[in-house]
Design an enzyme around this catalytic site. Structure first.
Site, short mmCIF file in Angstrom:
data_model
loop_
_atom_site.label_atom_id
_atom_site.label_comp_id
_atom_site.label_asym_id
_atom_site.label_seq_id
_atom_site.Cartn_x
_atom_site.Cartn_y
_atom_site.Cartn_z
N ARG A 257 0.70 -1.44 0.08
CA ARG A 257 0.18 0.18 -0.59
C ARG A 257 1.07 1.38 -0.32
O ARG A 257 1.78 1.83 0.84
CB ARG A 257 -0.80 0.46 1.57
CG ARG A 257 -1.80 1.78 1.79
CD ARG A 257 -2.56 1.39 2.48
NE ARG A 257 -1.83 0.42 4.39
CZ ARG A 257 -1.18 0.84 5.07
NH1 ARG A 257 -0.71 2.39 5.21
NH2 ARG A 257 -0.65 -0.01 5.87
N HIS A 261 -3.35 4.20 5.49
CA HIS A 261 -4.47 2.88 5.28
C HIS A 261 -5.86 4.01 4.62
O HIS A 261 -5.92 2.97 3.93
CB HIS A 261 -4.62 2.87 6.90
CG HIS A 261 -5.62 1.85 6.52
ND1 HIS A 261 -5.90 0.14 6.31
CD2 HIS A 261 -6.62 1.98 7.53
CE1 HIS A 261 -6.55 0.04 6.80
NE2 HIS A 261 -7.31 0.54 7.49
N TYR A 270 4.31 4.77 11.82
CA TYR A 270 5.34 3.51 11.61
C TYR A 270 6.10 2.21 10.41
O TYR A 270 5.81 1.36 10.38
CB TYR A 270 4.16 1.90 11.51
CG TYR A 270 2.17 2.61 10.77
CD1 TYR A 270 2.65 1.54 9.70
CD2 TYR A 270 1.37 3.27 11.06
CE1 TYR A 270 1.46 1.88 8.75
CE2 TYR A 270 0.35 3.76 9.68
CZ TYR A 270 0.40 2.67 8.58
OH TYR A 270 -0.29 2.72 7.51
#
Length: 356
Positions: A257, A261, A270
């Site tokens: 990705r 998100h 992260y």
């Protein structure tokens, strides 16, 4: 028995098109130049839809949106294998699948703007509605597939989900059921490396997602999810076998990705820039462009023409979605129960003074 025997465990992996646009000719599926161009155009349309959606969300014209940048090959390569009568159960990131199946883009914009009329899916688009709850659509897909088998339909059901969904009970129950009844199912896990902020290594102790299929009595394969040819080949074989009554298959599309998100997420918290940069080199659209140029399927002017066409289509779709008449507030109440009780009627009358 010592568990060291697991060290020899092997999962089939498939890659055909590399990041330089070169292919393994022995593995290349039979696709005409016309079909390859159609795949590319759907992938590019999906990318432009994604860019426009992010822009509209930042302007306050859409609600929370889940980007699919980087996963176009996994979506278009798989959807391209299906017949019109086959049925698809998506999660919440499968805009490319919707577009491949003929869903009008304006309906998708309408949905992400918070208008449920966007999920009034046309009868000739065999797809279920967006599933926001993680993994619930996998059970729905298995139920539909079981029904199609009982009715002796030559129909394949395909469902999409992420790596995070494989930690839910729904996934395992669905896989077990499909294996026991040998359903005409294809499970597609788009392993994009993160379930929001949780990396795959913290999601499962399995070396691959694909191997989980073996516990339920059917085949699993891991493919390069940024390689549209590998995805197409693996899913086409799985779909053909399912249609012949040979049972289900789990396909793990190993992808990434490239965006957050959702628009409520900040992936910088992260994952590091170096990781993102390395995956950008594997961009599925750039990879296919290199192949098309090297094999003289198109010339350089083709890509600009595709971009112009796609941008116009998406811009026109936005205009149509935003020209929809205002949704009646009564829709919030009309479909809750078979008949509205006095409490719902009272709430409706109260809200009308602010809404209408």
């Amino acid at each position: 028995m010592p568990i060291t025997s697991l060290a020899n465990f092997q999962v089939e992996k498939l890659q055909i098109l590399d990041i330089d646009g070169e292919i393994d000719k022995k593995l290349m599926p039979k696709l005409s130049n016309k079909e390859i161009k159609e795949m590319y155009e759907l992938m590019f349309l999906t990318r432009i839809f994604d860019e426009k959606s992010l822009s509209l969300q930042r302007q306050g014209r859409l609600g929370t949106y889940a980007p699919n940048k980087g996963q176009e090959a996994a979506q278009i390569g798989s959807a391209f294998t299906l017949n019109k009568e086959d049925f698809v159960f998506p999660a919440f990131r499968e805009n490319g699948v919707y577009l491949s199946r003929g869903m009008p883009p304006e309906l998708l914009f309408l949905y992400w703007a918070g208008d449920e009329r966007g999920m009034l899916i046309p009868k000739d688009v065999n797809m279920f509605t967006v599933a926001i709850p993680v993994s619930t659509q996998i059970l729905h897909a298995v139920g539909y597939s079981w029904a199609s088998k009982i009715k002796n339909k030559k129909q394949v059901t395909l469902t999409y989900f992420g790596d995070g969904a494989t930690s839910k009970g729904d996934f395992h129950e669905a896989m077990n059921f499909a294996g026991v009844f040998k359903l005409p199912m294809v499970f597609i896990c788009q392993n994009n490396q993160y379930a929001i902020s949780v990396p795959v290594k913290e999601q499962t102790a399995s070396k691959t997602i694909a191997q989980k299929a073996f516990a339920y009595g059917f085949h699993g394969i891991q493919v390069d999810g940024n390689d549209v040819f590998a995805v197409y080949k693996a899913v086409k074989e799985a779909v053909d076998n399912a249609r012949k009554g040979l049972g289900p298959v789990l396909i793990e599309c190993f992808t990434y990705r490239l965006g957050d998100h959702t628009t409520s997420d900040d992936a910088k918290k992260y994952r590091n820039e170096q990781e993102l940069h390395e995956w950008m080199k594997k961009d599925p659209i750039l990879r296919l462009e290199k192949y098309m140029i090297k094999n003289k399927i198109v010339d350089i002017t083709y890509f600009k023409q595709v971009e112009t066409k796609c941008r116009k289509k998406i811009d026109d779709s936005v205009k149509r979605s935003e020209s929809y008449p205002k949704q009646p507030i009564s829709d919030m109440f009309d479909y809750v129960y078979d008949k509205k009780d006095s409490r719902l009627n009272e709430e409706l009358e109260y809200l009308k003074q602010f809404y209408e």
